[in-house]
Design an enzyme around this catalytic site. Structure first.
Site, short mmCIF file in Angstrom:
data_model
loop_
_atom_site.label_atom_id
_atom_site.label_comp_id
_atom_site.label_asym_id
_atom_site.label_seq_id
_atom_site.Cartn_x
_atom_site.Cartn_y
_atom_site.Cartn_z
N GLU A 61 38.52 54.32 40.75
CA GLU A 61 39.59 54.31 40.93
C GLU A 61 40.50 55.37 41.20
O GLU A 61 41.22 55.49 42.05
CB GLU A 61 40.42 53.88 40.21
N HIS A 112 48.97 42.52 38.62
CA HIS A 112 49.27 42.05 37.74
C HIS A 112 49.29 43.30 36.47
O HIS A 112 49.02 43.73 35.22
CB HIS A 112 47.26 42.24 37.22
#
Ligand SMILES: Cc1ncc(C[n+]2csc(CCOP(=O)(O)OP(=O)(O)O)c2C)c(N)n1
Lengths: 317, 283
Positions: A61, A112
């Site tokens: 990431e 999420h």
């Protein structure tokens, strides 16, 4: 009470996916990156239609955030998608230096978010991301309330000049805003007029706030319900005008009290217009596994808790 | 004058700038800046196609350079000023309040030539990879260059960038490692060996070129030439490993980590400057 119709529960992440595809068709500079969660964050359709504008970053990431920053220098409009826990928490330093401080036009699609991620448990349920992101100078923080609004907010984020943290979620929640309503970053949307209490909500708690207002009306308490879809830049005028009228506030969000939208409002009240404020948010405690609806109830994030908070706020006036 | 001599003269002046900036600021990072001076000189004064007077942050139709090891800011600032991006006199403001020359490169001061903030180590290579990808998408055939520290390469994100660039065939990127073997707490082997950086880059799918003397203009130029030749036949990013000397050019700063992040005292600076001729005029 203004009536809103739920046209059927839908997940907000799919709203993001539709928005990304729509803006991708309109604007060829839109590109997308995923970190092995392309399907989960609903980038599939975009990646299929525009394979040359989609980049799989793998489970890495930090690199993904900075690659997006580099792409934006060339005039690209990159959306990076992953779970909010990783988009905000894991790569905070990358977002801080390469996106916020460097003022790069990166759009962080944080899916999420919050406790309603559900069964995966607290490792994945970030409840401090609004706080982390709103503390960064220049970062816009957008928390749309339903499927349609997430779609429209995605389109607005692409058109916004500057970094955006777009927060949405996994569960299916009521879809009640207009399908093609133009979303404005920086605007708080008043959904109902009342005179006794202001309810400020974001994300899918906006629907719960509307249910709470209906309930309160039966007791003779009328509520101004405002969808604070942009946490930053905050629509001070709409919010302050409402509180000046009603004299008390409830804030409702799927976030820790610390650092959340409610604390931001508390700061606003303390400096501009002291008034009673009740928080509907999660106290200083991590989440746990469960279904989204079980967790909402267990952690006090529903209409019932908003009603109780409104009664307390009104009684403190 | 040969081009090599011209480059050497510029490098001398940049080294003097670095030493004087850091001394005047009473802080900063001379060691690594001095070890990377030669490659940055080659890039800005020989290799790169750029237009200092019409710089644009999009890097459109120009080569782009990213300093991943942002603590080497005095080197970057001197190279930019000496190239004509901004007045050389502004170097005197380094690290002072209100200056565009922040301790680590920043974009919010609108200093021409800085594409992205750096200073938190391990991030700049990823940005360079993104910029190179963007150029490919835009059909812009210019190159992207990036300088990485060997200590910095201990950051996991460097290897995230390595695998990404390799997987996505980012073949318009040439990166450099300032392989001086020194960092803050000691040598790279002492801090956390084994180094094996050349083998690591190969294992990550990059082509690797080694410059045996990374402070020698001829070696640097031929290493870059080889990198370009490799890129012409194979769609891969290239890492040029520069075997450099920390603190190069000042005898008491060479080969030690002691001067990584320490400013010389005025008398130490005087002694250092005596070893480096003033070629283009001090700021
Ligand atoms: C993420 C991060 N961790 C730590 C530091 C502090 N720091 C600055 S420079 C440096 C050493 C870098 O070593 P190297 O890349 O070899 O550069 P050189 O010593 O050759 O200048 C460290 C640890 C930092 N800037 N960023």
């Amino acid at each position: 009470m203004t009536k809103y119709t739920n046209t059927g529960n839908k997940d907000t992440r799919s709203g993001f996916g539709e928005g990304l595809l729509a803006i991708g068709r309109e604007c060829k500079d839109v590109v997308a990156l995923a970190a092995d969660l392309k399907g989960s964050v609903k980038m599939d359709a975009f990646a299929k239609e525009f394979p040359e504008r989609f980049f799989q970053a793998g489970i890495a990431e930090a690199n993904m955030i900075n690659v997006a920053a580099g792409l934006s220098l060339n005039g690209k409009i990159p959306f990076v998608g992953t779970f909010a826990a990783f988009a905000a928490g894991r790569v905070y330093d990358q977002v801080r230096m390469a996106v916020a401080y460097s003022e790069t036009n990166v759009k962080i699609a944080a899916s999420h978010a919050g406790i309603t991620l559900g069964e995966d448990g607290a490792t994945h349920q970030i409840l401090e991301d609004i706080g982390l992101m709103r503390m960064l100078p220049g970062m816009s923080v957008v928390v749309p309330c339903d499927f349609n609004q997430t779609k429209n907010a995605t389109i607005a984020a692409a058109k916004w000049n500057g970094p955006v943290y777009l927060r949405f979620g996994r569960p299916s929640v009521p879809n009640f805003t207009g399908e093609n309503e133009v979303f404005e970053i920086g605007k708080a949307y008043r959904l109902n007029d009342g005179k006794d209490v202001t309810i400020l909500a974001c994300g899918h708690l906006v629907w719960e706030a509307l249910l709470a207002a209906e309930e309160l009306e039966k007791e003779g308490i009328t509520a101004d319900v405002i969808n604070v879809a942009t946490i930053k830049p905050l629509d001070y005028d709409t919010i302050l005008n409402s509180i000046k009228k009603t004299g008390c506030v409830v804030t409702a969000e799927e976030h820790f009290i610390f650092g959340g939208m409610g604390e931001m409002i508390a700061g606003l009240l303390a400096s501009h217009f002291p008034a009673p404020l009740e928080f509907v948010a999660i106290a200083d405690k991590f989440g746990q596994s469960g279904t989204p609806s079980e967790l909402m109830k267990a952690y006090g994030l529903d209409a019932e808790h908003i009603v109780a908070a409104a009664r307390r706020a009104v009684s403190r006036k | 004058m040969s081009d090599i001599q011209r480059l050497k003269d510029i490098a001398c002046q940049i080294r003097r700038d670095i030493l004087r900036m850091v001394t005047m600021a009473k802080s900063g990072h001379p060691g690594g800046s001095l070890s990377s001076t030669d490659v940055v000189t080659v890039l800005y004064f020989n290799k790169m196609q750029h237009d200092p007077k019409n710089w644009n942050r999009s890097g459109k139709d120009a080569d782009m350079f990213f300093l991943s090891c942002g603590h080497e800011s005095p080197l970057l600032y001197s190279a930019l000023a000496r190239s004509g991006y901004f007045p050389v006199s502004e170097l005197a403001t380094f690290r002072k309040i209100g200056s565009r020359l922040q301790g680590h490169p920043a974009t919010d001061t609108n200093l021409p030539g800085v594409f992205e903030a750096s200073g938190s180590l391990g991030q700049g290579l990823s940005v360079a990879v993104g910029a190179a990808l963007g150029k490919k998408l835009n059909g812009d055939f210019h190159k992207v260059y990036c300088l990485v520290g060997d200590g910095e390469s201990q950051e996991g994100q460097i290897w995230e960038a390595a695998q990404f660039a390799s997987h996505h065939k980012v073949d318009n990127l040439i990166a450099f490692t300032d392989w001086n073997g020194q960092q803050i707490d000691g040598t790279t082997e002492e801090v956390i060996g084994p180094d094996h950086l050349d083998q690591r880059w190969k294992a990550f799918g990059w082509n690797v070129v080694i410059a045996e003397d990374g402070n020698n203009m001829e070696d640097i130029l031929s290493a870059i030439k080889l990198a370009e030749e490799l890129q012409a036949v194979e769609p891969k990013p290239v890492m040029v490993m520069l075997k450099t000397v920390m603190g190069k050019g000042v005898d008491f700063m060479e080969g030690t980590c002691k001067w990584h992040g320490k400013a010389p005292k005025p008398e130490e600076c005087e002694a250092a400057l005596k070893q480096i001729p003033e070629t283009l005029g001090d700021f």
